[in-house]
Design an enzyme around this catalytic site. Structure first.
Site, PDB file in Angstrom:
ATOM      1  N   SER A  49      53.063  -9.529  58.800  1.00  0.00           N
ATOM      2  CA  SER A  49      52.917 -10.874  58.260  1.00  0.00           C
ATOM      3  C   SER A  49      51.937 -10.905  57.098  1.00  0.00           C
ATOM      4  O   SER A  49      51.130  -9.979  56.906  1.00  0.00           O
ATOM      5  CB  SER A  49      52.426 -11.830  59.352  1.00  0.00           C
ATOM      6  OG  SER A  49      51.069 -11.549  59.672  1.00  0.00           O
ATOM      7  N   ASP A  82      56.883 -10.697  57.222  1.00  0.00           N
ATOM      8  CA  ASP A  82      57.044 -11.926  57.987  1.00  0.00           C
ATOM      9  C   ASP A  82      56.147 -13.043  57.463  1.00  0.00           C
ATOM     10  O   ASP A  82      54.982 -12.806  57.118  1.00  0.00           O
ATOM     11  CB  ASP A  82      56.711 -11.627  59.454  1.00  0.00           C
ATOM     12  CG  ASP A  82      56.968 -12.786  60.380  1.00  0.00           C
ATOM     13  OD1 ASP A  82      57.985 -13.480  60.199  1.00  0.00           O
ATOM     14  OD2 ASP A  82      56.152 -12.992  61.308  1.00  0.00           O
ATOM     15  N   HIS A  83      56.685 -14.253  57.426  1.00  0.00           N
ATOM     16  CA  HIS A  83      55.917 -15.440  57.015  1.00  0.00           C
ATOM     17  C   HIS A  83      55.176 -15.216  55.701  1.00  0.00           C
ATOM     18  O   HIS A  83      53.973 -15.453  55.594  1.00  0.00           O
ATOM     19  CB  HIS A  83      54.938 -15.865  58.112  1.00  0.00           C
ATOM     20  CG  HIS A  83      55.601 -16.657  59.198  1.00  0.00           C
ATOM     21  ND1 HIS A  83      56.085 -17.927  59.009  1.00  0.00           N
ATOM     22  CD2 HIS A  83      55.874 -16.330  60.487  1.00  0.00           C
ATOM     23  CE1 HIS A  83      56.622 -18.363  60.134  1.00  0.00           C
ATOM     24  NE2 HIS A  83      56.521 -17.406  61.042  1.00  0.00           N
ATOM     25  N   ASP A 104      58.530 -18.098  53.647  1.00  0.00           N
ATOM     26  CA  ASP A 104      58.219 -19.324  54.372  1.00  0.00           C
ATOM     27  C   ASP A 104      57.710 -20.417  53.446  1.00  0.00           C
ATOM     28  O   ASP A 104      56.547 -20.436  53.062  1.00  0.00           O
ATOM     29  CB  ASP A 104      57.180 -19.027  55.458  1.00  0.00           C
ATOM     30  CG  ASP A 104      56.942 -20.213  56.381  1.00  0.00           C
ATOM     31  OD1 ASP A 104      57.570 -21.268  56.159  1.00  0.00           O
ATOM     32  OD2 ASP A 104      56.133 -20.072  57.319  1.00  0.00           O
ATOM     33  N   GLU A 134      62.964 -20.391  56.646  1.00  0.00           N
ATOM     34  CA  GLU A 134      62.780 -21.319  57.760  1.00  0.00           C
ATOM     35  C   GLU A 134      63.077 -22.745  57.318  1.00  0.00           C
ATOM     36  O   GLU A 134      62.656 -23.170  56.240  1.00  0.00           O
ATOM     37  CB  GLU A 134      61.343 -21.231  58.291  1.00  0.00           C
ATOM     38  CG  GLU A 134      61.070 -22.110  59.506  1.00  0.00           C
ATOM     39  CD  GLU A 134      59.663 -21.900  60.060  1.00  0.00           C
ATOM     40  OE1 GLU A 134      58.998 -22.909  60.340  1.00  0.00           O
ATOM     41  OE2 GLU A 134      59.232 -20.734  60.198  1.00  0.00           O
ATOM     42  N   GLY A 205      58.026 -18.071  67.318  1.00  0.00           N
ATOM     43  CA  GLY A 205      57.235 -18.618  68.418  1.00  0.00           C
ATOM     44  C   GLY A 205      57.774 -18.245  69.783  1.00  0.00           C
ATOM     45  O   GLY A 205      57.566 -18.962  70.762  1.00  0.00           O
ATOM     46  N   ASN A 226      61.480 -13.324  67.393  1.00  0.00           N
ATOM     47  CA  ASN A 226      60.153 -12.887  66.952  1.00  0.00           C
ATOM     48  C   ASN A 226      59.130 -13.047  68.068  1.00  0.00           C
ATOM     49  O   ASN A 226      58.989 -14.144  68.635  1.00  0.00           O
ATOM     50  CB  ASN A 226      59.686 -13.726  65.757  1.00  0.00           C
ATOM     51  CG  ASN A 226      60.424 -13.420  64.481  1.00  0.00           C
ATOM     52  OD1 ASN A 226      61.499 -12.822  64.500  1.00  0.00           O
ATOM     53  ND2 ASN A 226      59.856 -13.831  63.369  1.00  0.00           N
ATOM     54  N   THR A 229      52.253 -13.010  69.627  1.00  0.00           N
ATOM     55  CA  THR A 229      51.086 -13.365  70.446  1.00  0.00           C
ATOM     56  C   THR A 229      51.165 -12.766  71.840  1.00  0.00           C
ATOM     57  O   THR A 229      50.147 -12.302  72.382  1.00  0.00           O
ATOM     58  CB  THR A 229      50.953 -14.892  70.529  1.00  0.00           C
ATOM     59  OG1 THR A 229      50.778 -15.421  69.207  1.00  0.00           O
ATOM     60  CG2 THR A 229      49.770 -15.298  71.392  1.00  0.00           C
TER      61      THR A 229
END
Length: 282
Positions: A49, A82-83, A104, A134, A205, A226, A229
């Site tokens: 990311s 990512d992002h 993003d 997104e 998420g 994805n 966390t």
């Protein structure tokens, strides 16, 4: 073996499988994710990311490390940015062997999101790079467990057509950075969006989604899942356990076991997702 993201995702779509996409923070994560994929006998995506790049203060070391781990794997592995919110990082990534980028601009007004994403897609496609974007806001990246604005199927159809993206991350009830697994997905909405667009759908998420709902999400139309966390929690819990022995000073004595626990969890999650078998990727 390092493979293009497009090859892995296409095989998943053709076979009705999921694709596990796990975030790399340190080299231990990359090694653990690939070890888990090898154990499961499935393809996998390593994700880096923009926040990770910021942490390392440079893209090159973490990206080249992930690419090296991918290249030595016995299963297909793609490396994904990512992002990414800055065009400059997309350009930097394009100078390496990245397979894909998730750009993003989801927090921008719709017209701005379309314009920025279309420009990135054109740049990446000219270089053979697969692009994810997104629509709707998954939320939670700052620790707020709100599902954000849900993706509208009709708007999703328009967005994909206007931008030319290869995959669409959708807001359907999950939230970033959750440490509990009690998010509630809108499966009817997933199915409706899947019917409205002709590109693979991505669930962000996913750490907050319980196993059964992850499997149901894939059956409902999600392809790329994805997870970040949740693996960080597994890693940290093992480190915390090992450091209960106050005599430890060798970092390998606690990072190694943490890496092994993450590998176990990756293999288990890939089973939950019915992830694309390694041999299906051509």
């Amino acid at each position: 073996m390092l493979r293009p993201t497009a090859d892995i995702v296409s095989a998943a779509v053709a076979g009705g499988h999921g694709v596990g996409a796990f975030n790399v923070v340190q080299l231990e994560h990359a090694a653990a994710i690939v070890a888990g994929a090898e154990r499961a006998g499935t393809a996998v995506l390593l994700q880096i990311s923009e926040n990770c790049v910021r942490y390392h203060r440079s893209l090159t070391p973490v990206l080249e490390g992930a690419l090296a781990v991918a290249a030595e794997s016995s299963v297909p592995v793609a490396v994904h940015l990512d992002h990414v919110e800055t065009a400059s990082l997309v350009r930097d990534g394009a100078t390496h062997r990245i397979g894909s980028v998730m750009f993003d601009a989801s927090t921008a007004p719709y017209a701005e999101n379309v314009a920025a994403t279309r420009q990135i897609a054109e740049f990446c496609h000219a270089r053979g790079i697969w692009v994810e974007a997104e629509l709707g806001e998954v939320g939670g990246k700052d620790g707020v467990h709100a599902p954000g604005v849900r993706t509208d199927p009709a708007e999703a159809r328009e967005f994909v057509a206007a931008t030319g993206v290869d995959a669409l991350a959708v807001a359907v009830g999950s939230s970033h950075a959750m440490t509990t697994r009690d998010a509630r997905l809108d499966f009817d909405l997933i199915t409706a969006i899947k019917s409205a667009v002709d590109v693979p759908l991505v669930l962000h998420g996913s750490s907050g989604v319980p196993d059964g709902d992850l499997a149901r999400a894939v059956r409902s139309g999600i392809t790329k899942v994805n997870i970040s966390t949740h693996l960080n929690k597994v890693f940290t819990d093992e480190v915390r356990h090992r450091l209960g022995d106050g005599r430890l000073v060798d970092t390998r004595k606690y990072l190694g076991p943490a890496r092994d626990r993450v590998a176990e969890e990756v293999a288990r999650l890939l089973g939950v997702l019915d992830a694309v078998p390694a041999g299906s990727v051509r």
